[in-house]
Scaffold this motif. Sequence first.
Motif, PDB file in Angstrom:
ATOM      1  N   LEU A 175      26.815  42.329   1.206  1.00 45.49           N
ATOM      2  CA  LEU A 175      25.803  42.600   2.562  1.00 45.49           C
ATOM      3  C   LEU A 175      26.528  43.309   3.535  1.00 45.49           C
ATOM      4  O   LEU A 175      25.938  44.287   4.354  1.00 45.49           O
ATOM      5  N   MET A 176      27.585  42.730   3.969  1.00 43.96           N
ATOM      6  CA  MET A 176      28.507  43.350   5.098  1.00 43.96           C
ATOM      7  C   MET A 176      29.067  45.008   4.739  1.00 43.96           C
ATOM      8  O   MET A 176      28.922  45.692   5.426  1.00 43.96           O
ATOM      9  N   ILE A 177      29.313  45.064   3.505  1.00 43.25           N
ATOM     10  CA  ILE A 177      29.572  46.633   3.031  1.00 43.25           C
ATOM     11  C   ILE A 177      28.374  47.410   3.151  1.00 43.25           C
ATOM     12  O   ILE A 177      28.533  48.521   3.787  1.00 43.25           O
ATOM     13  N   VAL A 178      27.313  47.001   2.644  1.00 42.58           N
ATOM     14  CA  VAL A 178      26.187  47.910   2.740  1.00 42.58           C
ATOM     15  C   VAL A 178      25.802  47.861   4.273  1.00 42.58           C
ATOM     16  O   VAL A 178      25.195  49.058   4.732  1.00 42.58           O
ATOM     17  N   SER A 179      25.820  47.103   5.140  1.00 40.21           N
ATOM     18  CA  SER A 179      25.662  47.180   6.496  1.00 40.21           C
ATOM     19  C   SER A 179      26.389  48.038   7.181  1.00 40.21           C
ATOM     20  O   SER A 179      26.085  48.816   8.024  1.00 40.21           O
ATOM     21  N   ALA A 180      27.836  48.136   6.851  1.00 43.65           N
ATOM     22  CA  ALA A 180      28.815  49.099   7.389  1.00 43.65           C
ATOM     23  C   ALA A 180      28.071  50.620   7.101  1.00 43.65           C
ATOM     24  O   ALA A 180      28.222  51.452   7.870  1.00 43.65           O
ATOM     25  N   ILE A 181      27.817  50.703   5.994  1.00 43.17           N
ATOM     26  CA  ILE A 181      27.314  52.093   5.337  1.00 43.17           C
ATOM     27  C   ILE A 181      26.262  52.629   6.224  1.00 43.17           C
ATOM     28  O   ILE A 181      25.993  53.599   6.435  1.00 43.17           O
ATOM     29  N   LEU A 182      25.373  51.465   6.258  1.00 40.63           N
ATOM     30  CA  LEU A 182      23.877  51.880   6.950  1.00 40.63           C
ATOM     31  C   LEU A 182      24.120  52.112   8.488  1.00 40.63           C
ATOM     32  O   LEU A 182      23.624  52.884   9.084  1.00 40.63           O
ATOM     33  N   CYS A 183      25.187  51.682   8.905  1.00 39.29           N
ATOM     34  CA  CYS A 183      25.644  51.868  10.492  1.00 39.29           C
ATOM     35  C   CYS A 183      26.057  53.575  10.583  1.00 39.29           C
ATOM     36  O   CYS A 183      26.017  54.088  11.387  1.00 39.29           O
ATOM     37  N   VAL A 184      27.124  53.851   9.407  1.00 40.42           N
ATOM     38  CA  VAL A 184      27.533  54.977   9.683  1.00 40.42           C
ATOM     39  C   VAL A 184      26.313  56.057   9.542  1.00 40.42           C
ATOM     40  O   VAL A 184      26.099  57.089   9.948  1.00 40.42           O
ATOM     41  N   ALA A 185      25.422  55.722   8.532  1.00 40.58           N
ATOM     42  CA  ALA A 185      24.162  56.449   8.376  1.00 40.58           C
ATOM     43  C   ALA A 185      23.295  56.738   9.641  1.00 40.58           C
ATOM     44  O   ALA A 185      22.833  57.742   9.921  1.00 40.58           O
ATOM     45  N   LEU A 186      23.195  55.583  10.309  1.00 40.54           N
ATOM     46  CA  LEU A 186      22.610  55.321  11.745  1.00 40.54           C
ATOM     47  C   LEU A 186      23.295  56.582  12.677  1.00 40.54           C
ATOM     48  O   LEU A 186      22.543  57.266  13.476  1.00 40.54           O
ATOM     49  N   ILE A 187      24.574  56.576  12.795  1.00 42.06           N
ATOM     50  CA  ILE A 187      25.470  57.154  13.556  1.00 42.06           C
ATOM     51  C   ILE A 187      25.149  58.689  13.287  1.00 42.06           C
ATOM     52  O   ILE A 187      24.873  59.483  13.945  1.00 42.06           O
ATOM     53  N   LEU A 188      25.203  59.028  11.979  1.00 45.69           N
ATOM     54  CA  LEU A 188      25.000  60.468  11.501  1.00 45.69           C
ATOM     55  C   LEU A 188      23.402  60.764  12.071  1.00 45.69           C
ATOM     56  O   LEU A 188      23.361  62.134  12.192  1.00 45.69           O
ATOM     57  N   ASN A 189      22.586  60.026  11.679  1.00 46.59           N
ATOM     58  CA  ASN A 189      21.263  60.313  12.106  1.00 46.59           C
ATOM     59  C   ASN A 189      21.116  60.534  13.709  1.00 46.59           C
ATOM     60  O   ASN A 189      20.318  61.670  14.181  1.00 46.59           O
ATOM     61  N   LEU A 190      21.710  59.704  14.328  1.00 43.43           N
ATOM     62  CA  LEU A 190      21.853  59.988  15.877  1.00 43.43           C
ATOM     63  C   LEU A 190      22.457  61.333  16.057  1.00 43.43           C
ATOM     64  O   LEU A 190      22.076  62.140  17.081  1.00 43.43           O
ATOM     65  N   TRP A 191      23.363  61.928  15.417  1.00 44.07           N
ATOM     66  CA  TRP A 191      24.030  63.151  15.725  1.00 44.07           C
ATOM     67  C   TRP A 191      23.012  64.317  15.339  1.00 44.07           C
ATOM     68  O   TRP A 191      22.838  65.044  15.945  1.00 44.07           O
TER      69      TRP A 191
END
Length: 89
Positions: free
Chosen positions: A6-22
Amino acid sequence: MLDTALMIVSAILCVALILNLWRLLRGPDLSDRILALDTMYINSIALILLYGMYMRTSLYFEAALLIAMLGFVSTVALCKYLLRGDIIE
């Protein structure tokens, strides 16, 4: 084991959110920005669901459902405004 996944997937989703913000900030077109916003709320729903699994409570699943309904309606309204220039006919 599940907590680590769950922690690994959460980190990957946070990276995806940052890329979406970009993409939301630097999108070349308005339709790209709407798509980035749509993807951001889907990723936030996934994060809320993961947090609910981590905390082992069903309250977060109901919150994710509310965000999904509001996100769908807002995406439809933005697309309709983009196509026609008016939301209510």
